[in-house]
Scaffold this active site. Structure first.
Site, PDB file in Angstrom:
ATOM      1  N   GLU A  19       0.723  -1.306   0.408  1.00  0.00           N
ATOM      2  CA  GLU A  19       0.448   0.084  -0.026  1.00  0.00           C
ATOM      3  C   GLU A  19       0.770   1.062   0.304  1.00  0.00           C
ATOM      4  O   GLU A  19       1.781   1.811   0.954  1.00  0.00           O
ATOM      5  CB  GLU A  19      -0.172  -0.392   1.386  1.00  0.00           C
ATOM      6  CG  GLU A  19      -1.464   1.228   1.257  1.00  0.00           C
ATOM      7  CD  GLU A  19      -2.203   1.536   2.718  1.00  0.00           C
ATOM      8  OE1 GLU A  19      -3.385  -0.048   3.328  1.00  0.00           O
ATOM      9  OE2 GLU A  19      -1.890   1.879   3.558  1.00  0.00           O
ATOM     10  N   GLY A 125     -13.518   5.334   7.129  1.00  0.00           N
ATOM     11  CA  GLY A 125     -12.101   6.850   7.511  1.00  0.00           C
ATOM     12  C   GLY A 125     -12.437   7.176   8.483  1.00  0.00           C
ATOM     13  O   GLY A 125     -13.091   7.320   9.331  1.00  0.00           O
TER      14      GLY A 125
HETATM   15  P1  FAD Z   1     -16.641   0.139   9.127  1.00  0.00           P
HETATM   16  O1  FAD Z   1     -16.775  -1.144   9.078  1.00  0.00           O
HETATM   17  O2  FAD Z   1     -18.222   1.051   9.252  1.00  0.00           O
HETATM   18  O3  FAD Z   1     -16.371   0.189  11.238  1.00  0.00           O
HETATM   19  C1  FAD Z   1     -16.204   1.160  11.847  1.00  0.00           C
HETATM   20  C2  FAD Z   1     -16.384   0.699  13.220  1.00  0.00           C
HETATM   21  O4  FAD Z   1     -18.327   0.718  13.301  1.00  0.00           O
HETATM   22  C3  FAD Z   1     -16.186  -0.269  13.880  1.00  0.00           C
HETATM   23  O5  FAD Z   1     -16.059  -0.114  14.989  1.00  0.00           O
HETATM   24  C4  FAD Z   1     -17.511  -1.471  13.757  1.00  0.00           C
HETATM   25  O6  FAD Z   1     -17.598  -2.261  14.930  1.00  0.00           O
HETATM   26  C5  FAD Z   1     -18.861  -0.493  13.270  1.00  0.00           C
HETATM   27  N1  FAD Z   1     -19.667  -0.718  13.068  1.00  0.00           N
HETATM   28  C6  FAD Z   1     -19.451  -1.360  11.732  1.00  0.00           C
HETATM   29  N2  FAD Z   1     -21.127  -0.782  11.458  1.00  0.00           N
HETATM   30  C7  FAD Z   1     -22.049  -0.649  12.693  1.00  0.00           C
HETATM   31  C8  FAD Z   1     -23.527  -0.399  12.449  1.00  0.00           C
HETATM   32  N3  FAD Z   1     -24.410   0.098  12.006  1.00  0.00           N
HETATM   33  N4  FAD Z   1     -23.945   0.112  13.700  1.00  0.00           N
HETATM   34  C9  FAD Z   1     -23.213   0.416  14.837  1.00  0.00           C
HETATM   35  N5  FAD Z   1     -21.014   0.132  14.605  1.00  0.00           N
HETATM   36  C10 FAD Z   1     -21.139  -0.301  13.891  1.00  0.00           C
HETATM   37  N6  FAD Z   1      -8.752   5.173   6.900  1.00  0.00           N
HETATM   38  C11 FAD Z   1      -8.363   5.997   5.714  1.00  0.00           C
HETATM   39  O7  FAD Z   1      -8.872   7.090   5.913  1.00  0.00           O
HETATM   40  N7  FAD Z   1      -7.821   6.284   4.769  1.00  0.00           N
HETATM   41  C12 FAD Z   1      -7.316   4.639   3.739  1.00  0.00           C
HETATM   42  O8  FAD Z   1      -6.850   4.898   3.329  1.00  0.00           O
HETATM   43  C13 FAD Z   1      -7.829   4.227   4.655  1.00  0.00           C
HETATM   44  N8  FAD Z   1      -7.254   2.497   4.597  1.00  0.00           N
HETATM   45  C14 FAD Z   1      -7.170   1.251   5.439  1.00  0.00           C
HETATM   46  C15 FAD Z   1      -6.910   0.554   4.687  1.00  0.00           C
HETATM   47  C16 FAD Z   1      -7.055  -0.433   5.837  1.00  0.00           C
HETATM   48  C17 FAD Z   1      -6.437  -2.428   5.174  1.00  0.00           C
HETATM   49  C18 FAD Z   1      -7.902  -1.220   7.207  1.00  0.00           C
HETATM   50  C19 FAD Z   1      -7.456  -1.860   8.213  1.00  0.00           C
HETATM   51  C20 FAD Z   1      -7.833   0.324   7.415  1.00  0.00           C
HETATM   52  C21 FAD Z   1      -7.765   1.414   6.611  1.00  0.00           C
HETATM   53  N9  FAD Z   1      -8.311   3.303   6.850  1.00  0.00           N
HETATM   54  C22 FAD Z   1      -8.253   4.272   6.230  1.00  0.00           C
HETATM   55  C23 FAD Z   1      -8.315   2.968   8.322  1.00  0.00           C
HETATM   56  C24 FAD Z   1     -10.467   3.166   8.379  1.00  0.00           C
HETATM   57  O9  FAD Z   1     -10.488   4.096   7.703  1.00  0.00           O
HETATM   58  C25 FAD Z   1     -10.452   3.265  10.006  1.00  0.00           C
HETATM   59  O10 FAD Z   1      -9.800   1.873  10.964  1.00  0.00           O
HETATM   60  C26 FAD Z   1     -11.882   3.323  10.147  1.00  0.00           C
HETATM   61  O11 FAD Z   1     -11.872   4.017  11.217  1.00  0.00           O
HETATM   62  C27 FAD Z   1     -13.072   2.630  10.509  1.00  0.00           C
HETATM   63  O12 FAD Z   1     -13.054   1.654   8.851  1.00  0.00           O
HETATM   64  P2  FAD Z   1     -13.985   0.528   8.776  1.00  0.00           P
HETATM   65  O13 FAD Z   1     -13.951   0.546   7.203  1.00  0.00           O
HETATM   66  O14 FAD Z   1     -12.515  -0.488   9.152  1.00  0.00           O
HETATM   67  O15 FAD Z   1     -15.390   0.836   9.014  1.00  0.00           O
END
Ligand code: FAD
Length: 317
Positions: A19, A125
């Site tokens: 990445e 994010g």
């Molecule tokens: P989600 O899957 O939406 O989860 C976020 C939180 O909400 C979790 O605690 C989950 O348990 C909870 N949740 C999910 N759905 C619900 C629901 N329906 N109701 C209540 N709670 C819920 N960040 C950036 O800004 N830019 C990037 O390019 C980037 N790349 C990344 C690449 C990887 C491989 C990883 C692991 C992370 C990356 N991140 C990036 C960080 C990421 O955006 C953060 O970790 C963010 O806080 C959570 O993203 P997520 O997609 O896991 O969120």
């Protein structure tokens, strides 16, 4: 080609990927090429390009501070297109919920479709720097699962507001994030895994994990995910420690535990070179064990630096 097809075509051989982060606004893309060039000999089938959230900057004007919104590292989709055609490699833009309305997201998705990008990483994010918690953008997606649904809809030819009569379907392969040590906001690992399952049920095709430094955490996570019925590939994410500050920053930002042996080894180092060597040696051990377990891909967080990733990759790929 889709990530899932790359994995299938590898017939059990583990692949190498990494990445990168876009350069800061105003800097040349050449520095990115200079960091990617040394890694291309390891034949990555795909490269991920992160997206950064917008942030506030304060400009002084007539003795007052004027607040402006800006993106310090713009250009994710453009970089993906540039790398795809320069290196003939699949590139994966990270698409965020935060900072984008669904309309803006659709616009980006259509760009990606026209550019021949086959894979997208769908992420919520983080909160903006001044926010304590993530706040959804007006008209935007709340959670990654909602973004996965939007992309899945486009794959079925369902655009927003259904204004197109004969829609052109996209065919994106969708990656999502998984957290072997749970996401920092999740009340428990089990509840976070349920959320991961929701993303997969909504159309996610593979998972890339947050970095971890103890392989046992990854193996336990994969086992728990499989028991829950998550069958898609779960790609481990690895980052070599490079500076002493990582001992504080990584646990704080990513809510992860560092093994005592690693902490002790870093603390004994007297210069940065020695710390980088410890980080590389640790990542080599992790990689060796993960390869023995036949993981589909090992995905490295390069953070814009390639020399340490090259030292690790040259041992295995
Ligand atoms: P989600 O899957 O939406 O989860 C976020 C939180 O909400 C979790 O605690 C989950 O348990 C909870 N949740 C999910 N759905 C619900 C629901 N329906 N109701 C209540 N709670 C819920 N960040 C950036 O800004 N830019 C990037 O390019 C980037 N790349 C990344 C690449 C990887 C491989 C990883 C692991 C992370 C990356 N991140 C990036 C960080 C990421 O955006 C953060 O970790 C963010 O806080 C959570 O993203 P997520 O997609 O896991 O969120």
């Amino acid at each position: 080609m889709k990530v899932t097809e790359h994995i299938k075509n590898a017939k059990g051989k583990s692949l190498f990927s990494f990445e990168i982060i876009p350069p800061k606004k105003g800097l040349s893309i050449q520095q990115l090429y200079d960091n990617i060039d040394p890694l291309m000999e390891f034949n990555p089938p795909f490269i991920d390009v992160t997206t950064s959230r917008e942030e506030y900057v304060y400009i002084e004007k007539d003795g007052l501070l004027d607040r402006k919104v800006t993106r310090m590292r713009p250009g994710t989709v453009g970089i993906c297109a540039a790398l795809k055609y320069k290196y003939n490699v699949d590139t994966i833009p990270h698409i965020l919920c935060g900072g984008f309305s669904k309309e803006e997201t659709e616009y980006v998705l259509v760009d990606c479709h026209y550019l021949g990008i086959d894979n997208l990483m769908a992420l919520r994010g983080d909160a903006m720097k001044h926010q304590r918690f993530f706040e959804p953008t007006e008209g935007g997606n709340n959670y990654a699962v909602d973004l996965v649904k939007q992309i899945s809809d486009l794959n079925k030819g369902k655009y927003l507001h259904d204004v197109i009569e004969k829609p052109q379907k996209s065919n994106f392969c969708i990656g999502v994030a998984g957290y072997p040590e749970k996401h920092l906001e999740a009340p428990s690992l089990a509840s976070d895994l349920k959320r991961l399952k929701e993303k997969v049920d909504a159309g996610a095709d593979y998972v890339v994990t947050q970095m971890f430094f103890d392989n046992k955490k990854y193996f336990a996570f994969v086992k728990a995910a499989r028991e829950m019925g998550i069958t898609v590939p779960i790609i481990p994410g690895i980052k070599p420690i490079a500076v002493k500050k990582h001992l504080q920053i990584l646990p704080q930002v990513f809510a992860l535990d560092l093994p005592e042996d690693l902490i002790n080894a870093v603390e004994q180092c007297t210069d940065v070179k020695a710390i980088r060597e410890v980080g590389v040696a640790w990542a080599i051990q992790q990689t060796k064990e993960l390869l023995e377990a036949n993981v589909p891909v090992i995905h490295f967080y390069s953070m814009g630096k390639s020399d340490n990733i090259k030292s690790i990759a040259s041992k295995f790929f």
